[in-house]
Structures are given as C-alpha cells and as structure tokens.
Design a protein around this motif. Structure first.
Motif, PDB file in Angstrom:
ATOM      1  N   ALA A 101       0.833  -1.205   0.000  1.00  0.00           N
ATOM      2  CA  ALA A 101       0.000   0.000   0.000  1.00  0.00           C
ATOM      3  C   ALA A 101       0.868   1.256   0.000  1.00  0.00           C
ATOM      4  CB  ALA A 101      -0.931  -0.004   1.204  1.00  0.00           C
ATOM      5  N   ILE A 102       1.895   1.270   0.847  1.00  0.00           N
ATOM      6  CA  ILE A 102       2.786   2.441   0.902  1.00  0.00           C
ATOM      7  C   ILE A 102       3.475   2.607  -0.445  1.00  0.00           C
ATOM      8  CG2 ILE A 102       4.818   3.444   2.036  1.00  0.00           C
ATOM      9  CD1 ILE A 102       4.055   1.851   4.558  1.00  0.00           C
TER      10      ILE A 102
ATOM     11  N   GLN B 131      -2.158   5.715   6.991  1.00  0.00           N
ATOM     12  CA  GLN B 131      -2.494   6.126   8.353  1.00  0.00           C
ATOM     13  C   GLN B 131      -3.800   6.913   8.462  1.00  0.00           C
ATOM     14  OE1 GLN B 131       1.538   7.322   8.989  1.00  0.00           O
ATOM     15  NE2 GLN B 131       1.699   6.022  10.801  1.00  0.00           N
ATOM     16  N   GLU B 132      -4.401   7.171   7.320  1.00  0.00           N
ATOM     17  CA  GLU B 132      -5.687   7.876   7.304  1.00  0.00           C
ATOM     18  C   GLU B 132      -6.784   7.040   7.972  1.00  0.00           C
ATOM     19  OE1 GLU B 132      -7.102  10.346   3.483  1.00  0.00           O
ATOM     20  OE2 GLU B 132      -6.445   8.318   3.129  1.00  0.00           O
ATOM     21  N   PRO B 133      -7.803   7.690   8.518  1.00  0.00           N
ATOM     22  CA  PRO B 133      -8.948   6.931   9.030  1.00  0.00           C
ATOM     23  C   PRO B 133      -9.879   6.537   7.879  1.00  0.00           C
ATOM     24  CG  PRO B 133      -9.224   9.259   9.478  1.00  0.00           C
ATOM     25  CD  PRO B 133      -7.908   9.121   8.798  1.00  0.00           C
TER      26      PRO B 133
ATOM     27  N   GLY C 170      -3.214   2.799   9.810  1.00  0.00           N
ATOM     28  CA  GLY C 170      -1.907   2.170   9.994  1.00  0.00           C
ATOM     29  C   GLY C 170      -1.954   0.734  10.453  1.00  0.00           C
ATOM     30  N   GLY C 171      -3.103   0.094  10.330  1.00  0.00           N
ATOM     31  CA  GLY C 171      -3.191  -1.295  10.765  1.00  0.00           C
ATOM     32  C   GLY C 171      -3.952  -2.145   9.771  1.00  0.00           C
ATOM     33  N   ILE C 172      -3.844  -3.470   9.954  1.00  0.00           N
ATOM     34  CA  ILE C 172      -4.587  -4.387   9.098  1.00  0.00           C
ATOM     35  C   ILE C 172      -5.894  -4.714   9.815  1.00  0.00           C
ATOM     36  CG2 ILE C 172      -4.605  -6.682   8.071  1.00  0.00           C
ATOM     37  CD1 ILE C 172      -1.548  -6.442   7.796  1.00  0.00           C
TER      38      ILE C 172
ATOM     39  N   ALA D 119     -17.695   1.079   2.843  1.00  0.00           N
ATOM     40  CA  ALA D 119     -18.143   2.285   2.129  1.00  0.00           C
ATOM     41  C   ALA D 119     -16.948   3.004   1.507  1.00  0.00           C
ATOM     42  CB  ALA D 119     -18.876   3.210   3.100  1.00  0.00           C
ATOM     43  N   ASP D 120     -15.838   3.057   2.245  1.00  0.00           N
ATOM     44  CA  ASP D 120     -14.628   3.687   1.699  1.00  0.00           C
ATOM     45  C   ASP D 120     -14.138   2.936   0.465  1.00  0.00           C
ATOM     46  OD1 ASP D 120     -14.612   5.516   3.739  1.00  0.00           O
ATOM     47  OD2 ASP D 120     -13.222   4.371   4.996  1.00  0.00           O
ATOM     48  N   ILE D 121     -14.148   1.589   0.570  1.00  0.00           N
ATOM     49  CA  ILE D 121     -13.641   0.779  -0.544  1.00  0.00           C
ATOM     50  C   ILE D 121     -14.553   0.930  -1.762  1.00  0.00           C
ATOM     51  CG2 ILE D 121     -13.174  -1.604  -1.293  1.00  0.00           C
ATOM     52  CD1 ILE D 121     -12.371  -2.126   1.691  1.00  0.00           C
ATOM     53  N   TYR D 122     -15.840   1.117  -1.505  1.00  0.00           N
ATOM     54  CA  TYR D 122     -16.764   1.342  -2.611  1.00  0.00           C
ATOM     55  C   TYR D 122     -16.348   2.590  -3.393  1.00  0.00           C
ATOM     56  CZ  TYR D 122     -21.023   1.976  -5.288  1.00  0.00           C
ATOM     57  OH  TYR D 122     -21.902   2.121  -6.322  1.00  0.00           O
TER      58      TYR D 122
END
Ligand code: ATP
Ligand code: MG
Length: 341
Positions: free
Chosen positions: A143-144, A151-153, A174-176, A281-284
């Motif tokens: 991803a980086i 690190q975004e929400p 910042g996490g899985i 929703a974000d992934i959409y």
C-alpha cells in the motif's frame, strides 16, 4: 548525518517466494529470483539469483537448485540465509575497505505469518549481518509503495498476488483490519499451465517454459481486447519421448487458469464480506489496489472488477511495489510506528 550513521547502512528487503528485491540508498540494487544452486557433494553454494535460475531445471546429479522460500515463508533456513548474505554482498558500495558497516534492515513478511516463521526471518537477517531488524507486513508495504496514505482513518483494500501467496487485506489507521491469505498465486498459475500441457497436448514442459507461456499469452479471461498471438511451445512428447512443438492460444490458457482464479475471487469476496461497513463504504469509493507479479496476468484486473463490481487498479511496476513501500518505511522509521522490532 551523525557519526553513527556513517557506520550504519540501511537496507530494505522484499524476501519473496519468487523474487528477492533490495533497496539501498533509495535505489533497487538487487532484483533477482529467489533461487540457490548448491553442490550436493560439498554442500557449497555455487550460485544465487539469476545465475542459479539459469541452472533451474537443467541440473545434473551433482548440482541442485532450491527455492528457499515456499508460500511466502522460509522453508529452507540455511539456503535462505546464504541467499540473503550473497545478495547483500553484491550491493555495490555497501562494504567499505576499512570496516564492515552495521546493517539496519526492514524486511517484509506475509500478514498470516506465525511467530516461528517470523523468528526464522529475523534470524536469517541477523546471521546475514543485520544489527537491527524491523519487520513490516507485506500488504502494508504494498500500500505504501502504491502511494496510499495508510495512516488515514479510511479503509483501503490491497491485493498482493505474488509467486506463493495471494494476500488480501483491508487497511486503515496504519493497521490491518482484516486479511485473507491463500496459497494460490503466480506459481500455481504456472503449475496449472504445465498440467494443462500434459493433459491436453501430451507435452511435458518444465517450470520455466510454463512460466514463459503464462507471461507471453496467459489470460484470466477468454474475451480480451488485443489478444496475444498463438504461441509455439516446445517440450517432450509424453508418448513418444521425442522433443516436440505445439501451438497454443490464450483462450486455452485462460481455461487452464480458470479454477485457480476463481479461488482468488472467492477469497476476495470473503475478505469483502468480513470488512466492517464503514470501511466497505470507503472501498466502494476508492476501489481495490493490486500489486505483485501475479497481478500482471492479462485481464485479471478486469475479471476481479466484474466480479466485485468495484474499480480495480494495478500498481505501477507491480513487481516492485512491496519493496518500494518497504524502502519508504525504512526512511521513515519513526513515522511508521506499526513497524515491528
Ligand atoms: N507479466 C506477467 N504475467 C503474469 N505473471 C507474471 C508476470 N510477470 C511475473 N509474473 C509472476 O509473478 C510471480 C512473482 O511475483 P512477485 O515477485 O510479486 O512474487 P514474490 O513476492 O516473490 O512472492 P510472494 O509475495 O508470494 O512471496 C511469479 O509467479 C511470476 O511468474
Ligand atoms: Mg511478494
């Protein structure tokens, strides 16, 4: 630069099942197949990387070639340690004439890795000369490397289709958040093709040839724009034992790969169904990002996009996305607090 920095050299490593890449001073200095050739009699390493790959499938009884990693984790500890050591040795300008630098390494690891497997990576790195070792999960590094702000929400889905494993992960803050890893990736595609050639053309081909077929005419769909031309494959006839050549089309290869790709699709759907709704929703909105050599298979992005009804983006230079991200993490050790020591 402090005095300490003079004696410390930083390197980032993507230790993959198929390829090992190393970044030093912001440059990719090693990009080689993860293969080691060993003399059976003396157990000495004869070659690693490209040289060892040329011997793969063509060895006689005194030489064996091994791939020290399997399914993304270290399967042969000794061989992988030697491989890392030799590859580090080959980095230009790393070793000064006066002293051996102390090495600080960031190495990426599959997200589903066990503690024992993690230990093996760390030990190999330490035996190969590392004084300080940091570990980073591969989907995070990918991803980086793609340029996602991890690190975004905000939720992001990353799919890394390597040689040994396909890792599907949803990242946020910042996490899985959730991940799914399956042992179906590029190497399985290659085996599917070798099996298909035996079963349908009575032609016995080795792994390098099957991989070549995949890269030249492999496809995830039977209907693609700009289809590749027919391809001549040479190998050994299973019935007569004689060398022979057959002509194959991309449609045949798409059929041969269909089952394995369906397994990847199922894993993606499962990962999506585990995703918390706010992140879904974000992934959409943002779609799915793909990296790893396997993501370069023709039409795979389109097929996954049709299945998930989401936009799918393949990283620029997908084979290097993970090591690029690992290199960026190395430069920002303080910022990325998710790095493991
Ligand atoms: N153009 C291409 N089309 C299809 N597959 C490809 C292409 N180029 C490389 N590959 C495949 O990509 C795979 C290697 O990808 P990659 O280097 O990302 O894997 P890896 O990081 O070593 O493995 P892993 O992450 O599973 O440990 C191999 O199976 C290779 O055959
Ligand atoms: Mg990889």
């Amino acid at each position: 630069m402090g005095v300490f920095d003079l004696f410390t050299q930083d390197i980032a490593i993507d230790l993959g099942t198929a390829n090992t890449l190393i970044i030093h001073n912001d440059k990719v200095v090693v990009d080689a197949p993860s293969i080691v050739a060993i003399d059976r009699a003396t157990n000495k390493i004869i070659a690693v990387g490209h040289d060892a790959r040329m011997m793969h499938g063509k060895t006689h009884e005194n030489i064996k070639t091994i791939r020290p990693l399997k399914d993304g984790v270290i399967a042969d500890f000794n061989a992988s340690e030697h491989m890392i050591r030799e590859m580090i040795k080959s980095i230009p300008g790393l070793k000064s004439r006066w002293f051996a630098p102390s090495l600080r390494m960031v190495i990426c690891i599959p997200s589903g890795i066990t503690e024992v497997e993690k230990r093996a990576v760390r030990d190999s790195a330490e035996h190969a000369g590392a004084k300080e070792v940091y570990l980073i999960h591969e989907p995070m590094a990918a991803a980086i490397g793609i340029g996602v702000d991890v690190q975004e929400p905000k939720g992001n889905m990353i799919i890394d289709i390597g040689g040994g494993t396909t890792e599907i992960a949803v990242l946020a803050l910042g996490g899985i958040v959730c991940d799914k890893s399956i042992k179906v990736a590029g190497d399985v595609f290659t085996n599917d093709i070798a099996f298909y050639m035996r079963a349908h053309h009575n032609l016995y081909v080795g792994e390098p040839t099957a991989e070549q077929i995949k890269i030249e005419i492999g496809s995830a769909l039977e209907d693609i724009e700009n289809p590749p031309a027919e391809y001549a494959v040479k190998g050994r006839d299973l019935l007569s034992g004689k060398p022979k050549q057959v002509i194959v089309t991309y449609k045949e290869i798409a059929k041969a790969l269909d089952k394995s790709i369906t397994r990847i699709e199922d894993a993606i759907l499962e990962a999506l169904s585990m995703t918390p709704p706010e992140l879904a929703a974000d992934i959409y909105n943002s779609g799915i990002y793909m990296a790893g050599g396997g993501s370069m298979l023709r039409g795979l992005d389109m097929r996954i996009s049709r299945k998930t009804e989401l936009p799918v983006y393949v990283a620029e230079d997908p084979l290097r996305a993970v090591v690029r991200g690992t290199g960026i993490a190395l430069k920002n050790l303080e910022k990325y607090n998710f790095l493991m020591r």
